[in-house]
Design a protein around this motif. Structure first.
Motif, PDB file in Angstrom:
ATOM      1  N   GLU A  43      94.768  49.507  23.274  1.00 52.84           N
ATOM      2  CA  GLU A  43      94.960  50.133  24.401  1.00 52.84           C
ATOM      3  C   GLU A  43      95.837  49.488  25.281  1.00 52.84           C
ATOM      4  O   GLU A  43      96.902  50.257  25.864  1.00 52.84           O
ATOM      5  CB  GLU A  43      93.454  50.369  25.406  1.00 52.84           C
ATOM      6  CG  GLU A  43      93.825  51.474  26.552  1.00 52.84           C
ATOM      7  CD  GLU A  43      92.696  51.795  27.284  1.00 52.84           C
ATOM      8  OE1 GLU A  43      92.726  52.404  28.244  1.00 52.84           O
ATOM      9  OE2 GLU A  43      91.453  51.298  26.771  1.00 52.84           O
ATOM     10  N   GLN A  47      99.465  51.635  26.350  1.00 53.45           N
ATOM     11  CA  GLN A  47      99.668  52.006  27.695  1.00 53.45           C
ATOM     12  C   GLN A  47     101.152  51.301  27.963  1.00 53.45           C
ATOM     13  O   GLN A  47     101.998  52.063  28.885  1.00 53.45           O
ATOM     14  CB  GLN A  47      98.784  51.349  28.512  1.00 53.45           C
ATOM     15  CG  GLN A  47      97.372  52.149  28.553  1.00 53.45           C
ATOM     16  CD  GLN A  47      97.534  53.423  28.919  1.00 53.45           C
ATOM     17  OE1 GLN A  47      98.217  53.901  29.703  1.00 53.45           O
ATOM     18  NE2 GLN A  47      96.372  54.207  28.724  1.00 53.45           N
ATOM     19  N   LYS A 154     100.182  61.037  27.162  1.00 48.09           N
ATOM     20  CA  LYS A 154      98.819  60.953  28.058  1.00 48.09           C
ATOM     21  C   LYS A 154      98.369  62.602  28.426  1.00 48.09           C
ATOM     22  O   LYS A 154      99.210  63.424  28.607  1.00 48.09           O
ATOM     23  CB  LYS A 154      98.844  60.263  29.351  1.00 48.09           C
ATOM     24  CG  LYS A 154      99.271  58.892  29.028  1.00 48.09           C
ATOM     25  CD  LYS A 154      99.502  58.258  30.409  1.00 48.09           C
ATOM     26  CE  LYS A 154      99.621  56.843  30.068  1.00 48.09           C
ATOM     27  NZ  LYS A 154      99.640  55.729  31.586  1.00 48.09           N
TER      28      LYS A 154
END
Length: 225
Positions: A43, A47, A154
């Motif tokens: 993650e 990101q 996202k």
């Protein structure tokens, strides 16, 4: 630009090539020739890549084309996306390439694929952009062996469109549809699967990459791209 990953986050990324996940990828490729996996990347890396791409300026992207070297040309009837190649000069880009190197080593060990190098770029599809059905490599005519796509979007909803449609052969008209959600990774044999990118209603961000074999012969050097 994107905030650099902390040491702890970088360490997590370095440790991310756990054998269970990489074995699942290898098993899927061996069985089906393709693999679709949600949340495959660590993650923090996902990101960071997403933030980094969105912070790139428009001038750092170029119109995508078709073909290589002297055969390269632009054809907006086939594709309309823009790309920015990843050379590892940024910390985030270098970490991404290291993750792909770990994947390459594992697949060579498990599947004896002979993968030699890797190239990749950020891809930006504006609303309405597309890439029509195509192969990443033609049999016997390219050294691209394995294609990889990871998505950096996202809160993506299926109604936003922009699916990757992966067809199992030339006769397949239904295909396997992949919603370009953040962290999803897709791999497939470059010569075996025609595919397309459908238009989306919002900006669509991803990384596309290719693992290659070495076709250097005599005095002819085969560079990554």
């Amino acid at each position: 630009m994107a905030t650099a990953l902390t040491f702890a986050e970088l360490q997590q990324c370095d440790d991310s090539g756990d054998s269970a996940l990489l074995d699942r990828i290898a098993d899927d490729l061996y069985r089906d020739g393709y693999c679709i996996m949600d949340n495959a990347l660590p993650e923090p890396m996902t990101q960071a890549l997403s933030a980094y791409q969105k912070a790139l300026s428009e001038q750092q992207f170029s119109e995508a084309g078709i073909g290589r070297k002297s055969l390269f040309h632009k054809n907006e009837s086939v594709r309309t996306d823009k790309v920015c190649w990843i050379d590892g000069s940024s910390q985030v880009g270098a970490q991404w390439l290291e993750w792909c190197h770990s994947l390459k080593a594992h697949l060579n060990k498990r599947l004896f694929m002979g993968l030699f190098s890797f190239e990749s770029h950020f891809a930006h599809y504006r609303p309405g952009d597309f890439y029509k059905r195509h192969y990443d490599a033609f049999k016997g005519a390219s050294n691209r062996v394995l294609s990889l796509v990871t998505y950096l979007n996202k809160e993506w909803d299926a109604l936003d469109g922009g699916e990757l449609v992966l067809y199992k052969d030339d006769a397949d008209t239904a295909g396997v549809r992949v919603t370009p959600k953040l962290g999803t990774v897709v791999l497939f044999l470059s010569e075996e699967f025609p595919h397309e990118v459908r238009p989306a209603t919002r900006d669509r961000y991803s990384i596309a990459g290719w693992f290659r074999v070495n076709t250097t012969s005599g005095n002819r050097i085969d560079p990554p791209r």
